[in-house]
Motif scaffolding. Structure first.
Motif, mmCIF file in Angstrom:
data_model
loop_
_atom_site.group_PDB
_atom_site.id
_atom_site.type_symbol
_atom_site.label_atom_id
_atom_site.label_comp_id
_atom_site.label_asym_id
_atom_site.label_seq_id
_atom_site.Cartn_x
_atom_site.Cartn_y
_atom_site.Cartn_z
ATOM 1 N N TYR A 14 0.829 -1.209 0.000
ATOM 2 C CA TYR A 14 0.000 0.000 0.000
ATOM 3 C C TYR A 14 0.865 1.261 0.000
ATOM 4 N N ARG A 15 1.954 1.246 0.751
ATOM 5 C CA ARG A 15 2.840 2.412 0.775
ATOM 6 C C ARG A 15 3.500 2.640 -0.579
ATOM 7 N N ILE B 54 2.166 1.953 -3.488
ATOM 8 C CA ILE B 54 1.164 2.313 -4.495
ATOM 9 C C ILE B 54 0.584 3.701 -4.251
ATOM 10 N N HIS B 55 0.348 4.023 -2.984
ATOM 11 C CA HIS B 55 -0.377 5.247 -2.637
ATOM 12 C C HIS B 55 0.517 6.247 -1.910
ATOM 13 N N GLY B 56 0.115 7.502 -2.008
ATOM 14 C CA GLY B 56 0.821 8.572 -1.324
ATOM 15 C C GLY B 56 -0.004 9.145 -0.190
ATOM 16 N N GLU C 107 -2.256 11.284 -0.136
ATOM 17 C CA GLU C 107 -3.657 11.588 -0.443
ATOM 18 C C GLU C 107 -4.569 10.372 -0.241
ATOM 19 N N PHE C 108 -3.990 9.204 0.003
ATOM 20 C CA PHE C 108 -4.773 7.979 0.156
ATOM 21 C C PHE C 108 -5.687 8.094 1.371
ATOM 22 N N HIS D 235 -7.067 5.884 3.215
ATOM 23 C CA HIS D 235 -6.963 4.870 4.273
ATOM 24 C C HIS D 235 -5.507 4.710 4.710
ATOM 25 N N GLN D 236 -4.992 5.773 5.298
ATOM 26 C CA GLN D 236 -3.595 5.790 5.734
ATOM 27 C C GLN D 236 -3.304 4.730 6.795
ATOM 28 N N PHE E 136 -1.137 1.757 5.991
ATOM 29 C CA PHE E 136 0.309 1.899 5.831
ATOM 30 C C PHE E 136 1.071 1.283 7.010
ATOM 31 N N THR F 222 -11.532 0.252 -2.066
ATOM 32 C CA THR F 222 -10.442 0.631 -2.963
ATOM 33 C C THR F 222 -9.792 -0.581 -3.618
ATOM 34 N N SER G 294 -6.416 -1.496 -5.354
ATOM 35 C CA SER G 294 -5.041 -1.006 -5.507
ATOM 36 C C SER G 294 -4.263 -2.019 -6.344
#
Length: 318
Positions: free
Chosen positions: A18-19, A21-23, A25-26, A28-29, A32, A76, A78
């Motif tokens: 997840y870290r 793929i997403h920054g 702005e995701f 569902h932090q 991470f 989501t 991903s």
């Protein structure tokens, strides 16, 4: 490609994915952090379908479990950069849909674009209404609620009464698509329905069970108890709105026609018809969702979502 349900012991690898793929702005932090992700999986609050090929992790499909009404909200998808990215995403979605239908009875997702709406419809989803974006005054930011229900599942859907709520064009389209429901099952006497926790809060001559959502600054009323529940809801809504709460939402079983009209008279607006949404004992009961403080409907819509909301609004009015 292999699809499997994630286990808590896989959390370190999944959180790293997840870290990657997403920054920031995701939405569902929490995913991470491996410890948090493992706890969510262990507690059954989320479900993740994992797509792999040999040792390569291709993608993850996230869904949120609603144990109170045995439903699964598909969230989501991903997917890593891959030539078959679209195919992987479709497989993840279908796996989550099957999981929701088979293991829970209801699966649903929120579509924010015309393409996601049409993809869902092509896979058998029915539009149940819309959800105004929390904290927004722009109806164009609403999301369309798309759902799947298993009428032959473990919990049988009870036949709804014929009244103003169930005879709207929108409600009838949904009801007509479903298999025959179980007859002569009494609908719930109390309202609203939801997942009340604790002892509630005192309001005039009764109590109310609200859940506050800081992201979006809105409240869901899960239940109310007292001789005059509509008055309790009215008093509470006026109180929290004065304190700056953006909007108030609730779910009403469709047998409460008089309460529906009274709630609409004080400013609530119907935004969705939810088949089999409330679970009690062996049965599911149809409900409507109402919102106080929803953004105004655009009667000269320019976007797909605005046009869809305007049509839903017209067809839902009882």
């Amino acid at each position: 490609m292999r699809l499997s349900l994630a286990r808590p012991d896989q959390a370190p690898r999944l959180s790293q994915f997840y870290r990657s793929i997403h920054g920031p702005e995701f939405a569902h932090q929490e995913l991470f952090k491996a410890e948090t992700l493992a706890q969510l999986l262990n507690d059954g609050e989320i479900a993740i379908v994992v797509a792999t090929h040999e040792r390569e992790l291709l993608g993850c499909g996230l869904a949120f479990v609603r144990s109170w009404n045995q439903s699964l909200e598909i969230s989501t998808l991903s997917v890593a950069a891959h030539p078959r990215r679209g195919e992987i995403a479709k497989a993840l979605f279908e796996a989550l849909r099957r999981l929701g239908i088979k293991s829970y009875g209801i699966a649903f997702f929120r579509a924010s674009t015309e393409s996601s709406f049409r993809r869902g419809r092509d896979m058998g989803a029915t539009c149940w209404g819309y959800r105004p974006a929390p904290g927004s005054q722009d109806i164009g930011q609403a999301e369309l609620l798309m759902g799947f229900i298993n009428p032959a599942g473990q919990h049988r859907r009870a036949e709804p009464p014929y009244n103003a709520l169930t005879s709207t064009p929108f409600a009838m389209r949904i009801i007509d698509l479903l298999e025959e429901a179980e007859r002569n099952v009494p609908y719930p006497k109390s309202f609203p329905v939801g997942c009340p926790r604790g002892t509630g809060a005192p309001v005039i001559s009764g109590r109310i069970w609200p859940t506050y959502h800081s992201r979006g600054n809105y409240i869901y009323i899960e239940n109310a108890a007292g001789a005059f529940p509509v008055e309790i809801i009215k008093e509470f809504t006026e109180k929290v709105r004065k304190k700056g709460v953006r909007d108030v939402r609730l779910t009403l079983p469709v047998n409460h026609e008089q309460a529906y009209h009274e709630l609409c008279a004080i400013g609530f607006r119907t935004v969705a018809y939810l088949p089999g949404w409330y679970l009690r004992g062996p049965n599911r009961f149809d409900c409507v969702e109402l919102v106080f403080g929803a953004p105004p409907v655009n009667h000269a819509p320019t976007t797909f979502v605005e046009r869809a909301v305007a049509k839903i609004h017209r067809d839902l009015r009882a």
